[in-house]
Design a protein around this motif. Structure first.
Motif, PDB file in Angstrom:
ATOM      1  N   THR A 163       0.823  -1.207   0.000  1.00  0.00           N
ATOM      2  CA  THR A 163       0.000   0.000   0.000  1.00  0.00           C
ATOM      3  C   THR A 163       0.862   1.264   0.000  1.00  0.00           C
ATOM      4  N   GLY A 164       0.226   2.368  -0.308  1.00  0.00           N
ATOM      5  CA  GLY A 164       0.917   3.651  -0.318  1.00  0.00           C
ATOM      6  C   GLY A 164      -0.085   4.760  -0.485  1.00  0.00           C
ATOM      7  N   ARG A 165       0.352   5.984  -0.273  1.00  0.00           N
ATOM      8  CA  ARG A 165      -0.539   7.112  -0.542  1.00  0.00           C
ATOM      9  C   ARG A 165       0.313   8.316  -0.900  1.00  0.00           C
ATOM     10  N   ASP A 166      -0.308   9.279  -1.571  1.00  0.00           N
ATOM     11  CA  ASP A 166       0.432  10.463  -2.004  1.00  0.00           C
ATOM     12  C   ASP A 166       0.471  11.466  -0.852  1.00  0.00           C
ATOM     13  N   TYR A 167       1.626  11.543  -0.188  1.00  0.00           N
ATOM     14  CA  TYR A 167       1.765  12.386   0.995  1.00  0.00           C
ATOM     15  C   TYR A 167       2.738  13.525   0.640  1.00  0.00           C
ATOM     16  N   PRO A 168       2.240  14.755   0.517  1.00  0.00           N
ATOM     17  CA  PRO A 168       3.068  15.821  -0.050  1.00  0.00           C
ATOM     18  C   PRO A 168       4.434  16.021   0.600  1.00  0.00           C
ATOM     19  N   LYS A 169       4.540  15.756   1.922  1.00  0.00           N
ATOM     20  CA  LYS A 169       5.848  15.936   2.568  1.00  0.00           C
ATOM     21  C   LYS A 169       6.904  14.982   2.017  1.00  0.00           C
ATOM     22  N   LEU A 170       6.457  13.919   1.357  1.00  0.00           N
ATOM     23  CA  LEU A 170       7.421  12.946   0.824  1.00  0.00           C
ATOM     24  C   LEU A 170       7.835  13.257  -0.612  1.00  0.00           C
ATOM     25  N   ASN A 171       7.357  14.343  -1.179  1.00  0.00           N
ATOM     26  CA  ASN A 171       7.888  14.731  -2.491  1.00  0.00           C
ATOM     27  C   ASN A 171       9.401  14.941  -2.371  1.00  0.00           C
ATOM     28  N   PRO A 172      10.175  14.359  -3.293  1.00  0.00           N
ATOM     29  CA  PRO A 172      11.616  14.641  -3.254  1.00  0.00           C
ATOM     30  C   PRO A 172      11.887  16.147  -3.412  1.00  0.00           C
ATOM     31  N   ARG A 173      12.993  16.599  -2.806  1.00  0.00           N
ATOM     32  CA  ARG A 173      13.356  18.021  -2.975  1.00  0.00           C
ATOM     33  C   ARG A 173      13.705  18.313  -4.441  1.00  0.00           C
TER      34      ARG A 173
END
Ligand code: NZQ
Ligand code: ZN
Length: 388
Positions: A163-173
């Motif tokens: 599973t996974g979800r789109d979590y904005p804090k995990l966007n690469p820099r």
């Protein structure tokens, strides 16, 4: 258009030579870099040497985290988190495809979080106050679009959940995308990654709203592009035009742009992820088996969109066809394209056991955005139809 908020915090550097040109500048504030990669392709194709030269010539202490497997496991995430903590890494540099990027996103959070990250993050929605360790990615395979979103799809082997979800804090820099790095991707992976791109677009396109909207228009152009570019890359894997288009189509499919105003389906992804949890199958291959069968189950509820798909994506003329015949002709064209690419057509080929199908079906998430809300019974029917 429906209301939406749009932000994407990843800075993208795209094109031939971009790693040489920008990597030293992008890592200038990090003393200790955790260099993460998969099973060794980066050592065989020269990418590891190129990256290592840049890091060493700029005086970095490099700590390695290697052996990230396709369909990364939660155990691997915890291994990476331990290495990041023990080495006091300032940043993670992930070099690879979706599996390496996803694992490193998960590590970036787990390394900074003191609680039970599976229970508090993967097992439920909600906000985690922890700031993840900074992450930069160098993409070596087109497909997931993970470079430009906050998704980290992880397999918990003990629980048999992927599973996974789109979590904005995990966007690469930052994300460095050199299409030349993808030349060495084996043909089978190039094709399955390419199908994953198409799948992301279809999962978004086949959902409401259906009135004229920018997102659907962009998606039709992207789907035609993926079909054209995959065919060209199969003919000539060193075709820079095709490989660079595929790389950007992959990012465009999953950087949230096309999802604006759309409900999104992603039921095929829910099904494929649980198949992956039970079989460890290749993600794009699993999707290729499921899509045509799933669409034959739902097209009546989204008839006008399936008609548009047939006409605008596959160029099928109306002739004397009814809407239903035209919609089915579009799904047949999709199935023919899957066969043309040599992708699998049955769950048996993916290594699924017939006796597991009911349990897998019962463990699948149910999408709230699909044209037809699935039941676990209907998913089980789809799995049985796909089996052989
Ligand atoms: O491990 P190495 O040796 O690097 O080899 C990999 C791996 O065997 C190889 N490869 C990658 N770049 C290469 C290369 N081989 C030669 N030359 C290169 N330049 O390709 C194989 C597959 O790599 P992997 O990263 O597993 O593939 P992909 O990019 O398709 O990622 C799949 C994972 O991403 C998840 C999938 O579920 C799966 O776990 N997804 C992530 C998403 C996201 N974060 O947004 C969305 C997707 O829907 C998907 O669920
Ligand atoms: Zn996918």
């Amino acid at each position: 258009m429906n209301n939406f908020i749009f932000q994407n915090s990843t800075k993208v550097y795209f094109g031939k030579g971009c790693v040489k040109e920008y990597l030293s500048c992008l890592t200038k504030d990090a003393g200790i870099v955790m260099l993460a990669y998969g099973g060794g392709s980066v050592k065989r194709n020269g990418v590891y040497d190129e990256v290592m030269d840049i890091l060493q010539s700029t005086g970095k202490t490099v700590v390695e985290f290697s052996g990230i497997m396709a369909n990364p496991t939660y155990a691997k995430v915890m291994e990476g988190a331990r290495i990041a903590r023990e080495s006091d890494a300032d940043m993670i540099l992930a070099v690879g495809g979706g599996s390496v990027m996803d694992c490193c996103k998960a590590v970036s959070l787990a390394a900074r979080y003191d609680g039970d990250i599976w229970n508090d993050f993967w097992a439920q929605p909600g906000v985690i106050e922890t700031e993840p360790l900074p992450l930069g990615v160098i993409v070596t395979a087109a497909g997931t679009g993970s470079e430009c979103n906050g998704g980290a799809v992880i397999t918990n082997e003990e629980l048999r959940v992927k599973t996974g979800r789109d979590y904005p804090k995990l966007n690469p820099r930052f994300a460095l995308l050199d299409p030349v790095y993808t030349y060495s991707v084996p043909a089978s992976q190039m094709v399955s990654g390419g199908f994953d791109i198409l799948s992301h677009i279809m999962e978004t396109y086949f959902s409401g709203p259906d009135e004229d909207n920018v997102s659907d228009d962009i998606m039709e152009a992207l789907m035609r592009g993926v079909i054209r570019d995959l065919r060209a890359a199969v003919r000539n894997p060193m075709d820079y035009t095709a490989r660079s288009n595929l790389m950007w189509e992959s990012t465009m499919a999953e950087n949230r742009v096309i999802k604006m105003g759309k409900r999104c389906d992603f039921e095929c992804h829910n099904m494929e992820h649980q198949l992956g949890a039970y079989t460890d199958c290749n993600h794009g291959c699993g999707l290729a088996v499921l899509h045509p069968v799933y669409y034959r189950h739902i097209y009546r509820e989204g008839l006008s969109k399936f008609v548009r798909f047939a006409e605008n994506v596959w160029g099928i003329p109306r002739g004397g066809k009814t809407d239903e015949q035209l919609a089915l002709a579009g799904i047949d064209a999709l199935a023919a394209f899957i066969a043309e690419l040599g992708l699998p057509a049955t769950l048996k080929e993916l290594g699924a056991k017939y006796d597991d199908l009911e349990n897998i079906a019962n463990s699948c998430g149910i999408s709230q955005g699909s044209y037809k809300k699935m039941t676990h019974e209907e998913i089980f029917d789809i799995f049985k139809e796909c089996y052989e």
